[in-house]
Design an enzyme around this catalytic site. Structure first.
Site, PDB file in Angstrom:
ATOM      1  N   ILE A  49     -11.475   4.285  -0.219  1.00 42.53           N
ATOM      2  CA  ILE A  49     -10.533   3.613   0.673  1.00 42.53           C
ATOM      3  C   ILE A  49      -9.158   3.528   0.027  1.00 42.53           C
ATOM      4  CG2 ILE A  49     -10.077   1.516   2.008  1.00 42.53           C
ATOM      5  CD1 ILE A  49     -13.093   0.868   1.711  1.00 42.53           C
ATOM      6  N   CYS A  50      -8.158   3.952   0.768  1.00 39.71           N
ATOM      7  CA  CYS A  50      -6.779   3.835   0.306  1.00 39.71           C
ATOM      8  C   CYS A  50      -6.212   2.525   0.855  1.00 39.71           C
ATOM      9  CB  CYS A  50      -5.954   5.033   0.793  1.00 39.71           C
ATOM     10  SG  CYS A  50      -4.252   5.046   0.201  1.00 39.71           S
ATOM     11  N   MET A  51      -6.242   1.482   0.034  1.00 36.54           N
ATOM     12  CA  MET A  51      -5.804   0.161   0.478  1.00 36.54           C
ATOM     13  C   MET A  51      -5.189  -0.572  -0.708  1.00 36.54           C
ATOM     14  SD  MET A  51      -8.049  -2.439   2.838  1.00 36.54           S
ATOM     15  CE  MET A  51      -9.177  -2.958   1.538  1.00 36.54           C
ATOM     16  N   ASP A  72       0.517   6.394   4.301  1.00 34.25           N
ATOM     17  CA  ASP A  72      -0.081   6.366   2.973  1.00 34.25           C
ATOM     18  C   ASP A  72      -1.529   6.829   3.082  1.00 34.25           C
ATOM     19  OD1 ASP A  72      -0.468   5.929   0.259  1.00 34.25           O
ATOM     20  OD2 ASP A  72      -0.943   3.803   0.510  1.00 34.25           O
ATOM     21  N   ASN A 127      -7.150   6.940   6.144  1.00 38.65           N
ATOM     22  CA  ASN A 127      -7.076   6.194   4.885  1.00 38.65           C
ATOM     23  C   ASN A 127      -8.410   6.101   4.159  1.00 38.65           C
ATOM     24  OD1 ASN A 127      -5.103   4.390   6.985  1.00 38.65           O
ATOM     25  ND2 ASN A 127      -4.165   5.267   5.157  1.00 38.65           N
TER      26      ASN A 127
END
Length: 206
Positions: free
Chosen positions: A84-86, A117, A77
């Site tokens: 950052i994929c959040m 994701d 992620n």
């Protein structure tokens, strides 16, 4: 409002920081912070210290901060550039979310990646299908990028000390400058914990 909110959050972070987290200003810029996260226990990131860059828009807290890793990390992620994929930094952001909450969420993401994701699909595939390989690579990256003192202690101490010993032996005059340079090499490269804030530059022969 943004300045008042950030001053309040910085004071709170200083007085009562989240577990394994810290944050500080970059210079005197209230809208630019650096944060440090200790890798969560029982993960490949344990024992590592990860630096993050946090930049706040003037519309904060109504718009989310930009948060990225300065320290390289092997994670499905988190991109190679530290992005950052959040969701709380995107669609689920709200003005009630604090920097402390963001850092705790990042720490939680490190401990529990979300391969459904991903930012890096290749790492997500390895995480799902070859978990032991994922752990091994993540640990290697942690040792390489987030544990510099450990890396130098384990990989460079012996060869550097041998080089210093050879330099001393070859210096028939035992010149004071050579002796001092040998000591500096030892402290800087073989025992970085004693080197303080010295730059890790290439040594130059006298």
């Amino acid at each position: 409002m943004g300045s008042r909110r950030l001053k309040k959050e910085l004071l709170q972070m200083t007085k009562d920081p989240p577990e394994n987290c810290s944050a500080r200003l970059v210079g005197d810029d209230l809208f630019h912070w650096k944060a440090s996260l200790t890798g969560p226990e029982d993960t490949p990131y344990a024992d590592g210290t990860f630096e993050l860059d946090i930049r706040f828009p003037v519309e904060y807290p109504f718009k989310p901060p930009s948060v990225k890793f300065d320290t390289k990390i092997y994670h499905p992620n988190i991109s190679v550039n530290g992005q950052i994929c959040m969701d709380i930094l995107r669609s689920k952001w709200s003005a009630g979310i604090t920097v402390s909450a963001v850092l705790l969420s990042v720490s939680s993401l490190m401990a529990d990646p979300n391969p459904t994701d991903p930012f890096v699909p290749e790492i997500a595939d390895i995480y799902r299908n070859e978990y032991e390989q994922f752990k091994e690579t993540a640990k290697e990256w942690t040792n390489l990028y987030a544990c510099p003192a450990k890396m130098f202690d384990e990989e460079l101490t012996e060869p550097i000390l041998l080089a210093v010993s050879s330099l001393m032996a070859e210096s028939k005059s035992h010149d004071t400058e050579v002796t001092q340079r040998a000591k500096e090499w030892t402290d800087m490269y073989a025992r970085p914990s004693l080197a303080g804030e010295k730059d890790l530059r290439e040594p130059v022969l006298p």
